[in-house]
Motif scaffolding. Structure first.
Motif, PDB file in Angstrom:
ATOM      1  N   ALA A  67       4.739  -5.596  -5.269  1.00 40.91           N
ATOM      2  CA  ALA A  67       4.824  -5.125  -6.650  1.00 40.91           C
ATOM      3  C   ALA A  67       3.996  -6.011  -7.584  1.00 40.91           C
ATOM      4  CB  ALA A  67       6.279  -5.087  -7.099  1.00 40.91           C
ATOM      5  N   GLN A  68       3.943  -7.321  -7.277  1.00 33.84           N
ATOM      6  CA  GLN A  68       3.111  -8.207  -8.095  1.00 33.84           C
ATOM      7  C   GLN A  68       1.640  -7.794  -8.049  1.00 33.84           C
ATOM      8  OE1 GLN A  68       5.267 -12.074  -6.581  1.00 33.84           O
ATOM      9  NE2 GLN A  68       3.988 -12.615  -8.342  1.00 33.84           N
ATOM     10  N   LEU A  69       1.191  -7.366  -6.882  1.00 36.54           N
ATOM     11  CA  LEU A  69      -0.194  -6.916  -6.752  1.00 36.54           C
ATOM     12  C   LEU A  69      -0.461  -5.728  -7.667  1.00 36.54           C
ATOM     13  CD1 LEU A  69      -2.944  -6.864  -5.298  1.00 36.54           C
ATOM     14  CD2 LEU A  69      -1.868  -5.490  -3.504  1.00 36.54           C
ATOM     15  N   VAL A  70       0.464  -4.775  -7.701  1.00 38.51           N
ATOM     16  CA  VAL A  70       0.299  -3.597  -8.559  1.00 38.51           C
ATOM     17  C   VAL A  70       0.371  -4.004 -10.032  1.00 38.51           C
ATOM     18  CG1 VAL A  70       1.246  -1.341  -9.142  1.00 38.51           C
ATOM     19  CG2 VAL A  70       1.272  -2.123  -6.773  1.00 38.51           C
ATOM     20  N   VAL A  87       5.548   9.726 -15.499  1.00 44.09           N
ATOM     21  CA  VAL A  87       5.848   8.837 -16.623  1.00 44.09           C
ATOM     22  C   VAL A  87       5.266   7.440 -16.429  1.00 44.09           C
ATOM     23  CG1 VAL A  87       7.914  10.079 -17.314  1.00 44.09           C
ATOM     24  CG2 VAL A  87       8.085   8.263 -15.603  1.00 44.09           C
ATOM     25  N   GLY A  88       4.463   7.260 -15.394  1.00 40.16           N
ATOM     26  CA  GLY A  88       3.773   5.989 -15.203  1.00 40.16           C
ATOM     27  C   GLY A  88       4.456   5.004 -14.291  1.00 40.16           C
ATOM     28  N   THR A  89       5.631   5.328 -13.780  1.00 33.31           N
ATOM     29  CA  THR A  89       6.220   4.472 -12.749  1.00 33.31           C
ATOM     30  C   THR A  89       5.440   4.655 -11.450  1.00 33.31           C
ATOM     31  OG1 THR A  89       7.824   6.158 -12.135  1.00 33.31           O
ATOM     32  CG2 THR A  89       8.503   4.545 -13.807  1.00 33.31           C
ATOM     33  N   ILE A  90       5.536   3.670 -10.566  1.00 32.32           N
ATOM     34  CA  ILE A  90       4.664   3.652  -9.387  1.00 32.32           C
ATOM     35  C   ILE A  90       5.479   3.398  -8.139  1.00 32.32           C
ATOM     36  CG2 ILE A  90       2.692   2.506  -8.296  1.00 32.32           C
ATOM     37  CD1 ILE A  90       1.796   1.695 -11.141  1.00 32.32           C
ATOM     38  N   GLU A  91       5.226   4.191  -7.124  1.00 33.45           N
ATOM     39  CA  GLU A  91       5.812   3.984  -5.805  1.00 33.45           C
ATOM     40  C   GLU A  91       4.695   3.606  -4.840  1.00 33.45           C
ATOM     41  OE1 GLU A  91       8.338   7.349  -4.564  1.00 33.45           O
ATOM     42  OE2 GLU A  91       8.117   8.013  -6.649  1.00 33.45           O
ATOM     43  N   VAL A  92       4.917   2.525  -4.107  1.00 30.99           N
ATOM     44  CA  VAL A  92       3.969   2.099  -3.079  1.00 30.99           C
ATOM     45  C   VAL A  92       4.634   2.280  -1.729  1.00 30.99           C
ATOM     46  CG1 VAL A  92       2.623   0.186  -2.135  1.00 30.99           C
ATOM     47  CG2 VAL A  92       2.876   0.429  -4.617  1.00 30.99           C
ATOM     48  N   LEU A  93       4.057   3.133  -0.901  1.00 31.63           N
ATOM     49  CA  LEU A  93       4.558   3.363   0.453  1.00 31.63           C
ATOM     50  C   LEU A  93       3.671   2.585   1.407  1.00 31.63           C
ATOM     51  CD1 LEU A  93       5.272   5.943  -1.358  1.00 31.63           C
ATOM     52  CD2 LEU A  93       5.709   7.068   0.813  1.00 31.63           C
ATOM     53  N   THR A  94       4.272   1.634   2.116  1.00 28.09           N
ATOM     54  CA  THR A  94       3.484   0.751   2.969  1.00 28.09           C
ATOM     55  C   THR A  94       3.931   0.837   4.421  1.00 28.09           C
ATOM     56  OG1 THR A  94       2.932  -1.570   3.443  1.00 28.09           O
ATOM     57  CG2 THR A  94       5.039  -1.168   2.349  1.00 28.09           C
ATOM     58  N   ARG A 114      12.464 -13.348  -6.218  1.00 27.87           N
ATOM     59  CA  ARG A 114      12.474 -12.166  -5.346  1.00 27.87           C
ATOM     60  C   ARG A 114      13.447 -11.111  -5.866  1.00 27.87           C
ATOM     61  NH1 ARG A 114      12.439 -12.977   0.938  1.00 27.87           N
ATOM     62  NH2 ARG A 114      14.646 -12.616   0.563  1.00 27.87           N
ATOM     63  N   ARG A 115      12.938  -9.910  -6.044  1.00 30.10           N
ATOM     64  CA  ARG A 115      13.756  -8.824  -6.561  1.00 30.10           C
ATOM     65  C   ARG A 115      14.826  -8.392  -5.563  1.00 30.10           C
ATOM     66  NH1 ARG A 115      10.389  -3.993  -8.808  1.00 30.10           N
ATOM     67  NH2 ARG A 115       9.549  -3.949  -6.701  1.00 30.10           N
ATOM     68  N   GLU A 116      14.511  -8.442  -4.287  1.00 30.58           N
ATOM     69  CA  GLU A 116      15.447  -7.968  -3.261  1.00 30.58           C
ATOM     70  C   GLU A 116      16.643  -8.883  -3.085  1.00 30.58           C
ATOM     71  OE1 GLU A 116      11.572  -8.573  -1.025  1.00 30.58           O
ATOM     72  OE2 GLU A 116      12.157  -8.955  -3.102  1.00 30.58           O
ATOM     73  N   ASP A 117      16.535 -10.124  -3.588  1.00 25.18           N
ATOM     74  CA  ASP A 117      17.621 -11.064  -3.346  1.00 25.18           C
ATOM     75  C   ASP A 117      18.908 -10.707  -4.066  1.00 25.18           C
ATOM     76  OD1 ASP A 117      16.170 -12.528  -1.602  1.00 25.18           O
ATOM     77  OD2 ASP A 117      15.628 -14.114  -3.005  1.00 25.18           O
ATOM     78  N   GLY A 130      -1.413  -3.882 -14.891  1.00 22.33           N
ATOM     79  CA  GLY A 130      -0.810  -4.427 -16.101  1.00 22.33           C
ATOM     80  C   GLY A 130       0.530  -3.812 -16.436  1.00 22.33           C
ATOM     81  N   VAL A 131       1.272  -3.353 -15.429  1.00 22.43           N
ATOM     82  CA  VAL A 131       2.587  -2.758 -15.651  1.00 22.43           C
ATOM     83  C   VAL A 131       3.664  -3.740 -15.210  1.00 22.43           C
ATOM     84  CG1 VAL A 131       1.693  -0.429 -15.356  1.00 22.43           C
ATOM     85  CG2 VAL A 131       2.569  -1.665 -13.367  1.00 22.43           C
ATOM     86  N   GLY A 132       4.880  -3.541 -15.703  1.00 24.26           N
ATOM     87  CA  GLY A 132       5.976  -4.428 -15.351  1.00 24.26           C
ATOM     88  C   GLY A 132       6.449  -4.223 -13.923  1.00 24.26           C
ATOM     89  N   LEU A 133       6.957  -5.280 -13.334  1.00 21.49           N
ATOM     90  CA  LEU A 133       7.467  -5.168 -11.957  1.00 21.49           C
ATOM     91  C   LEU A 133       8.591  -4.149 -11.857  1.00 21.49           C
ATOM     92  CD1 LEU A 133       7.678  -8.822 -10.553  1.00 21.49           C
ATOM     93  CD2 LEU A 133       5.915  -7.119 -10.174  1.00 21.49           C
TER      94      LEU A 133
END
Length: 789
Positions: free
Chosen positions: A516-519, A495-502, A14-17, A524-527
């Protein structure tokens, strides 16, 4: 959909940890704003009383005190009463009886801890001291705390709107068909079942920080909420706090919710109102005593259940009568919990042709009751699985094979109580659990335990739950006051970074990782190039939040729809840039490719081209950002088999769980490690209910278990090392095939534990919590009954 090392199915940490385990989380009580004052509430020591006078003069004169506010000012300013947002009609067609609930009560208090005034001061200590100095005179009234007692003639009356304390008398199913099944039954199992009351006890107590900007006539509320947009909606549309566009609600890091942070409570309302009244930002953070007294409690059902069997031990009918204690007031979704979230799951995993359930909801002088992890589904599963185990014993049939004999095997399966199960394989979960527990070897283990003077037992629970709580049209027809869709917006930056607003909200579930894993899996981009944004009504489009195991099946499905739109636009742009047909474009490993050629463009170059807009297809708008709303076509139906094995010391009644196997079907799993953590947590909460936890009141309505000295939470030595496994049938109702996992452990584990203990001690007369004293007494009563026979 392409896979990646960080995509769907990967065991990603988990990234948030990182911020949580290093103490860098930002919770509501961490928030500060200039000039902030602090609130402390004056609370009733009585469960039921008239407020005859309130003198705040001494408190107002104390150092640092900015204001003491009461119900009189609240009413004068037009602040609305708290409401229940799910309308239930009784079987005679009459609407439920909702008693008036003010955020500050100036007339009649109806449970211990109800707020009658609030003090605003420059420090928390001064606010508490001044609250103690407010003199309130009460005229005590008789109280009632048990729902069955509240229905008796002559019981103390809580609300003039609800004669006899009855909120509604509701039913579901076909009574005539069910009665006919019992008339012709070869065997009938009858039980009285109590589902004990629980206190949620999230790690972070509730808190609120409210700030009113006079120049902008705008409010900001930081709060511990599972659904900030719904909070804003209710505060504006029903409680008259502020216009919706003048209220920002932020739910930052939230340390656990378990359902108890879905609702709007008096404290959030009062802090917002007090901020405008005083011209100061106002913060309130509950201490644990306040949490015990005011957080919505869970469960608290009294039920009578009857199961009809034919001569071949197949179920022909199920009849249930339940009295649900909703406490002193109707909380936001309380009415739905013992009705549409409970009775609609009474078919369990079984093909039961006839079911009828009657539910009476009742007011008592106790803390209001609402959704708590599972919300109705644990109550249904406990009832069904205790009855199934008991019926198997009464007819002399192996409990596993009795269940197997009655499983649903063809799908879709329409139950007699609304639900239509879409997919499942209940035999697979049962078989996996039986193998893991070594069921064939249990008799030998039981004999070995007996040689040591211990009683060994084994218990089953084959649970099913309904998650996602949708579609909106369906829940609307059942009385829900809101739709239960979800929203998402995917923003691909230049630049190809992605923000997901949920619109979903994370309060411990790991959304920042799994979403983020879903994206990552899709593009095919890094988490590390994907960020998840949630919990702020000024940043995120309207969403419904997180509860009912809906974040994956509903929230992530909305993200999938938005990703579909982004991918479609990106492929059209890539085709234009590479002078290829749109149908020949594939997206593999973060690169757009032209099938059959060596032409390719990396994802970030296509994103940049969308924003430079120098070379775009005719009619295409610049940018690469898409939004979506997703409304499910059906609930999802996670299911599984839990088997618990225990040893009981007959001299002390102490129970040790020596083995616990959980075989779950959650459909598609995004991150197995996070799912396992969710199941571990749920199992521990369920075992806590079965063995340890109980919210107990005395006859005067005083909460006897109002602290951790009296309310026993499960600790590490109370639970075993769980053994988890999954089977899989994909849910056909959403694009990912997901079912939900967050509540399963709490739903399925209590009956498995109690069934195991009753098997060990040879007595079925045992209620939760099965404390050593309760088990010891059940053993003695069982031996006395045997001697009498």
């Amino acid at each position: 959909m392409t896979s990646s090392a960080e995509g769907i199915g990967a065991r990603v940490t988990r990234r948030e940890d990182k911020r949580f385990v290093t103490g860098k989380g930002r919770y509501t009580d961490d928030m500060t704003v200039p000039g902030m004052a602090h609130a402390a509430f004056v609370r009733s020591p009585h469960a039921h009383a008239k407020v005859t006078s309130l003198d705040a003069s001494a408190a107002r004169a104390m150092p640092g005190v900015e204001a003491v506010l009461t119900s009189e000012e609240l009413v004068a300013d037009g602040v609305g009463n708290l409401i229940c947002g799910w309308m239930i009609h009784s079987k005679d067609g009459s609407p439920m009886k909702m008693g008036a609930w003010r955020a500050l009560e100036g007339d009649t208090v109806r449970h211990v801890g109800q707020a009658v005034a609030v003090v605003v001061a420059d420090t928390p200590a001064r606010a508490r001291d001044a609250a103690d100095a407010v003199v309130v005179e009460y005229e005590p009234l008789d109280a009632v705390v048990d729902a069955l007692d509240a229905l008796k003639p002559g019981a103390p009356q809580l609300h003039p709107e609800a004669e006899g304390n009855l909120i509604y008398d509701w039913e579901i199913g076909d009574q005539a068909t069910t009665d006919a099944a019992f008339a012709s039954a070869a065997h009938v199992t009858r039980m009285e079942i109590r589902n004990n009351r629980l206190v949620p006890n999230a790690m972070e107590p509730r808190a609120a920080l409210a700030s009113y900007d006079e120049a902008e006539e705008h409010y900001t509320l930081w709060t511990t909420s599972q659904n900030p947009h719904v909070a804003r909606l209710v505060l504006s549309a029903f409680y008259n706090i502020a216009p919706e566009h003048k209220l920002r609600v932020i739910a930052p890091d939230v340390g656990g919710g378990f359902g108890s942070k879905i609702f709007i409570y008096p404290e959030e309302m009062v802090c917002l109102w007090a901020s405008k009244r005083t011209g100061l930002p106002v913060k309130w953070a509950a201490d644990r005593t306040e949490a015990f007294l005011t957080d919505a409690h869970g469960r608290d059902h009294h039920s009578e259940a009857e199961l009809a069997l034919d001569a071949d031990n197949r179920i022909t009918g199920f009849r249930v009568k339940t009295v649900a204690n909703l406490g002193a007031y109707m909380s936001l979704f309380s009415s739905s919990v013992p009705t549409y979230l409970y009775a609609t799951l009474l078919s369990g995993q079984y093909a039961i042709p006839a079911i009828h359930a009657n539910v009476k909801a009742v007011y008592t002088n106790t803390t209001p009751v609402d959704a708590y992890r599972g919300a109705g589904r644990p109550e249904a599963t406990y009832l069904v699985e205790r009855v199934m185990e008991t019926a198997a014993r009464e007819v002399g049939m192996d409990p596993a094979e009795f269940r197997r004999k009655n499983f649903v095997r063809s799908f879709p399966h329409q139950t007699p109580v609304i639900m239509c199960y879409d997919a499942g394989d209940y035999d697979a979960s049962l078989d996996a659990a039986l193998k893991a527990i070594d069921y064939a070897g249990f008799a030998a283990r039981k004999a070995e335990a007996a040689s040591r003077g211990k009683l060994r037992g084994i218990g089953f629970s084959c649970y099913i739950e309904a998650c996602g709580i949708a579609p909106s049209q369906a829940v609307g027809s059942l009385g829900a006051g809101v739709g239960l869709w979800e929203s998402a917006e995917v923003r691909v930056n230049p630049v190809g970074t992605i923000e997901v607003l949920t619109g979903s909200h994370s309060h411990g579930q790991g959304h920042e990782t799994t979403f983020a894993q879903l994206v990552s899996d899709r593009f095919g981009v890094g988490l590390d190039t994907v960020s998840i944004v949630h919990g702020d009504t000024d940043k995120v489009q309207f969403g419904m939040g997180t509860y009912g195991s809906r974040s994956g099946a509903v929230g992530m499905s909305a993200i999938v729809k938005a990703l579909d739109k982004v991918e479609a636009k990106a492929k059209k742009l890539a085709a234009h840039l590479m002078e290829a047909a749109e149908g020949d474009i594939t997206l593999e490993g973060g690169t757009f490719k032209v099938a059959g050629t060596d032409k390719e463009l990396p994802f970030f170059q296509v994103a940049l081209a969308a924003y430079t807009a120098h070379n775009m297809p005719e009619g295409m708008e610049p940018g690469l950002k898409e939004g979506a709303f997703y409304d499910p076509t059906n609930f999802t139906f996670p299911a599984g088999t839990y088997i618990c094995e225990v040893e009981v010391d007959p001299d002390t009644g102490k129970t040790e769980i020596v083995d616990f196997v959980a075989a779950d079907d959650f459909g598609t799993i995004i991150n197995p490690m996070i799912v396992e953590g969710q199941v571990h947590g749920g199992l521990t909460q369920g075992i806590g209910q079965a063995l340890l936890e109980n919210a107990a009141y005395d006859e005067d309505g005083q909460l006897l278990s109002g602290s951790y000295m009296d309310y026993c939470m499960p600790r590490a030595d109370d639970v075993p090392s769980y053994r988890l496994m999954t089977t899989m049938t994909a849910c056909p109702g959403n694009p990912l095939g997901m079912k939900g996992c967050g509540e399963a452990g709490a739903i399925g584990s209590p009956p498995a534990v109690i069934n195991a203990i009753t098997d060990a001690i040879g007595s079925n007369d045992l209620v939760m919590p099965a404390t050593p004293a309760a088990v010891w007494q059940a053993i003695r009563q069982g031996r006395t009954a045997e001697a009498a026979e």
